[in-house]
Scaffold this motif. Structure first.
Motif, PDB file in Angstrom:
ATOM      1  N   GLU A   1       0.838  -1.196   0.000  1.00 52.50           N
ATOM      2  CA  GLU A   1       0.000   0.000   0.000  1.00 52.50           C
ATOM      3  C   GLU A   1       0.873   1.246   0.000  1.00 52.50           C
ATOM      4  OE1 GLU A   1      -2.883   0.039   3.174  1.00 52.50           O
ATOM      5  OE2 GLU A   1      -3.190   2.203   3.011  1.00 52.50           O
ATOM      6  N   LEU A   2       0.595   2.170  -0.940  1.00 52.33           N
ATOM      7  CA  LEU A   2       1.423   3.365  -1.042  1.00 52.33           C
ATOM      8  C   LEU A   2       0.712   4.621  -0.563  1.00 52.33           C
ATOM      9  CD1 LEU A   2       3.163   2.897  -4.513  1.00 52.33           C
ATOM     10  CD2 LEU A   2       3.987   2.254  -2.257  1.00 52.33           C
ATOM     11  N   VAL A   3      -0.546   4.776  -0.940  1.00 45.18           N
ATOM     12  CA  VAL A   3      -1.196   6.056  -0.705  1.00 45.18           C
ATOM     13  C   VAL A   3      -2.690   5.903  -0.944  1.00 45.18           C
ATOM     14  CG1 VAL A   3      -1.096   6.886  -3.101  1.00 45.18           C
ATOM     15  CG2 VAL A   3      -0.938   8.542  -1.246  1.00 45.18           C
ATOM     16  N   THR A   4      -3.484   6.760  -0.317  1.00 47.19           N
ATOM     17  CA  THR A   4      -4.895   6.856  -0.684  1.00 47.19           C
ATOM     18  C   THR A   4      -5.143   8.231  -1.279  1.00 47.19           C
ATOM     19  OG1 THR A   4      -5.623   5.305   1.020  1.00 47.19           O
ATOM     20  CG2 THR A   4      -7.277   6.811   0.149  1.00 47.19           C
ATOM     21  N   LEU A   5      -5.571   8.249  -2.527  1.00 45.95           N
ATOM     22  CA  LEU A   5      -5.894   9.495  -3.214  1.00 45.95           C
ATOM     23  C   LEU A   5      -7.403   9.701  -3.181  1.00 45.95           C
ATOM     24  CD1 LEU A   5      -3.696   8.765  -6.371  1.00 45.95           C
ATOM     25  CD2 LEU A   5      -3.074  10.232  -4.443  1.00 45.95           C
TER      26      LEU A   5
ATOM     27  N   ARG B   1       9.333  10.264   0.386  1.00 46.63           N
ATOM     28  CA  ARG B   1       7.937  10.584   0.136  1.00 46.63           C
ATOM     29  C   ARG B   1       7.168  10.727   1.445  1.00 46.63           C
ATOM     30  NH1 ARG B   1       3.140   8.452  -0.224  1.00 46.63           N
ATOM     31  NH2 ARG B   1       3.833   6.433   0.472  1.00 46.63           N
ATOM     32  N   THR B   2       7.371   9.755   2.333  1.00 45.18           N
ATOM     33  CA  THR B   2       6.558   9.782   3.542  1.00 45.18           C
ATOM     34  C   THR B   2       6.874  10.978   4.429  1.00 45.18           C
ATOM     35  OG1 THR B   2       8.106   8.256   4.566  1.00 45.18           O
ATOM     36  CG2 THR B   2       6.139   7.302   3.605  1.00 45.18           C
TER      37      THR B   2
ATOM     38  N   THR C   1       3.696  16.586  -1.705  1.00 44.69           N
ATOM     39  CA  THR C   1       4.066  15.181  -1.883  1.00 44.69           C
ATOM     40  C   THR C   1       5.344  14.998  -2.664  1.00 44.69           C
ATOM     41  OG1 THR C   1       2.227  15.259  -3.428  1.00 44.69           O
ATOM     42  CG2 THR C   1       2.053  13.745  -1.586  1.00 44.69           C
TER      43      THR C   1
ATOM     44  N   THR D   1       5.526  14.424   2.699  1.00 44.12           N
ATOM     45  CA  THR D   1       4.169  14.527   2.189  1.00 44.12           C
ATOM     46  C   THR D   1       3.353  15.503   3.009  1.00 44.12           C
ATOM     47  OG1 THR D   1       4.242  12.293   1.406  1.00 44.12           O
ATOM     48  CG2 THR D   1       2.086  13.248   1.647  1.00 44.12           C
ATOM     49  N   GLY D   2       2.708  16.424   2.327  1.00 44.24           N
ATOM     50  CA  GLY D   2       1.993  17.457   3.046  1.00 44.24           C
ATOM     51  C   GLY D   2       0.502  17.372   2.856  1.00 44.24           C
TER      52      GLY D   2
ATOM     53  N   THR E   1       1.181   8.046   7.301  1.00 44.02           N
ATOM     54  CA  THR E   1       2.078   7.930   6.158  1.00 44.02           C
ATOM     55  C   THR E   1       1.454   7.129   5.026  1.00 44.02           C
ATOM     56  OG1 THR E   1       3.164   6.081   7.253  1.00 44.02           O
ATOM     57  CG2 THR E   1       4.204   8.222   7.449  1.00 44.02           C
ATOM     58  N   VAL E   2       0.763   6.057   5.332  1.00 44.07           N
ATOM     59  CA  VAL E   2       0.229   5.282   4.220  1.00 44.07           C
ATOM     60  C   VAL E   2      -0.990   5.908   3.581  1.00 44.07           C
ATOM     61  CG1 VAL E   2       1.151   3.062   4.951  1.00 44.07           C
ATOM     62  CG2 VAL E   2      -1.143   3.745   5.688  1.00 44.07           C
ATOM     63  N   THR E   3      -1.675   6.773   4.304  1.00 43.42           N
ATOM     64  CA  THR E   3      -2.886   7.316   3.712  1.00 43.42           C
ATOM     65  C   THR E   3      -2.729   8.732   3.186  1.00 43.42           C
ATOM     66  OG1 THR E   3      -3.648   8.122   5.832  1.00 43.42           O
ATOM     67  CG2 THR E   3      -4.406   5.932   5.180  1.00 43.42           C
ATOM     68  N   THR E   4      -1.527   9.253   3.260  1.00 41.51           N
ATOM     69  CA  THR E   4      -1.341  10.623   2.830  1.00 41.51           C
ATOM     70  C   THR E   4      -1.379  10.732   1.323  1.00 41.51           C
ATOM     71  OG1 THR E   4      -0.016  11.096   4.753  1.00 41.51           O
ATOM     72  CG2 THR E   4       0.200  12.590   2.923  1.00 41.51           C
TER      73      THR E   4
END
Lengths: 294, 294
Positions: A45-49, A122-123, A132, A126-127, B123-126
């Protein structure tokens, strides 16, 4: 090389809800969709957009590209969106062809080189709302230089504005979205050609979706024009610079850092494009003003 | 308890650059500032925010609050912004008074309970442009309920709009910013009172800066009105719900998820507030329409 497997899972862009206006009347009102989309790369899992969901496959690809998590689309075998789980699974060729996750490749393979390092950066950088791509990207701005040359005229600019005015469909219906467009610059005849128009609830998503589409189609940014309804902040300008696009137009304004980065990278930045008006902020060497009939 | 040590390091909000307009004239044009601000909590780097820099101390506090990294402002001893290094150092009372970093407190102390867990989720949800608070917050939406009761009239709404129209100073000068306002709702006499107005290059920053200010001043959101020039996306509505604010006004539109969360939490959401017009989307039980003179 096998083609990339791609779903086409666009969500409906608007829903209609009842609102009550100042006269007490019930007004059915279309509003833009907004959906979480969690991005997985080889099951990590990387990110939720949060996205309108109109071009989720392109968005996920463009996000990976503009975050510089992957340097080449050749590494990707499949992009599969599943709205049941609000997720997009990106599978590397390494995993599909050899059963080895991209995360488990040796650090010395070109594909995974610096992958962990980029993820770490990235982590921490990330703002909320911005930032990001900010981290180590700013360090690389010095290396980014767009080629010079007069490549846009005011005639072309007006033609671009005419075209995008006709394209902002979701915005016209429901508001609450930003639009980005990519155009081929074939001045003066037959004029600019709209290649891609994307709207999303975040202007960063819209530019990422265009970046993903360009990656898929193998389209180079160098001779293109980028238009956005949104503001040209540092992140927008950096993303366009990364995509090699030298001409940025915005209906809105810009920030000091957007201005500084455009100047540094040699981008032609034109803001406040409204009707026949515009303000050329940077990169004047690339702009030819014929002087328009008024 | 000792007061919080606070710097007051606002940046100049605009700079002026030369632009060239459609007639070939040089036009000195004010543009909004944009600066990176890296947030440290007891020397651990958390995030880099891109901000106008007009209220950096409040922004950092509000970001910590709305990300739910710290549950109480009582844990904080100092907030020190240093633009030489584009950073803000937040020092916990634990570190200042006892020399123990907040990160090294036992997991069973109230202060650090769940701190690592929250950081991991963050971090994972950003997301790029959105999503920083999305992760586990959505799970908690069910627990958020704003108290009911008729607390805003159309007369008050118009008075709010009149007040914010006069306040949008940076936007009027330079564009490229969003404004957020917090008002006391003292209808009908003497009418709403502007408590705080913040502009920033990101609307999430502006709402975070208001959240930080409310935290510092010990101001409760329950009887307040929140206004924003920006769109009411899920993240904006969630942040306001967290701050206990039941009435949200926007000059712009809203998204489907913003609408759904407002409905679920019982928020009164009024969008498209322009001139004498508005659209009441949710929470009608809290709205009284006298019917305005037109």
């Amino acid at each position: 090389m096998k083609p990339i497997e791609l779903t086409r899972q666009a969500r409906p862009v608007t829903t209609t809800v009842d609102a009550i206006n100042e006269r007490g009347e019930i007004v059915p009102t279309p509003i833009a969709g907004e959906h979480p989309l969690t991005v997985y790369l080889d099951k990590r899992e990387l990110v939720t957009l949060m996205t309108l969901g109109d071009a989720p496959e392109h968005l996920a690809l463009g996000w990976l590209r503009n975050q510089r998590i992957l340097g080449s689309i050749d590494a990707i075998a499949a992009v599969q969106v599943d709205w049941e789980t609000d997720s997009v699974a990106i599978t590397s060729r390494s995993l599909r062809d050899r059963g080895v996750s991209i995360w488990d490749l040796g650090a010395d393979t070109p594909l995974s080189q610096g992958l962990d390092e980029r993820m770490r950066h990235r982590t921490v950088t990330t703002g909320c709302g911005q930032g990001t791509v900010f981290g180590d990207l700013m360090d690389d701005i010095d290396a980014l230089r767009l080629p010079a040359g007069p490549i846009i005229t005011d005639t072309t600019l007006m033609a671009v504005m005419d075209q995008v005015r006709k394209m902002e469909s979701i915005y016209k219906v429901a508001g609450a979205v930003h639009g980005c467009a990519l155009l081929a610059n074939t001045d003066p005849d037959p004029g600019p050609r709209m290649l891609r128009f994307v709207e999303d609830v975040g202007r960063h998503n819209a530019v990422d979706a265009i970046a993903g589409w360009m990656w898929l189609e193998g389209i180079d940014g160098t001779d293109k024009i980028f238009y956005t309804t949104g503001r040209l902040t540092s992140e927008m300008v950096i993303k366009c610079a990364q995509m090699g696009i030298a001409v940025l137009l915005s209906r809105s304004g810009l920030t000091g850092m957007g201005h500084a980065i455009a100047q540094k990278t040699g981008i032609t930045l034109i803001g406040r494009c409204q009707g026949r008006h515009y303000l050329l902020f940077t990169g004047a060497q690339r702009f030819v003003r014929h002087g328009l009939e008024r």
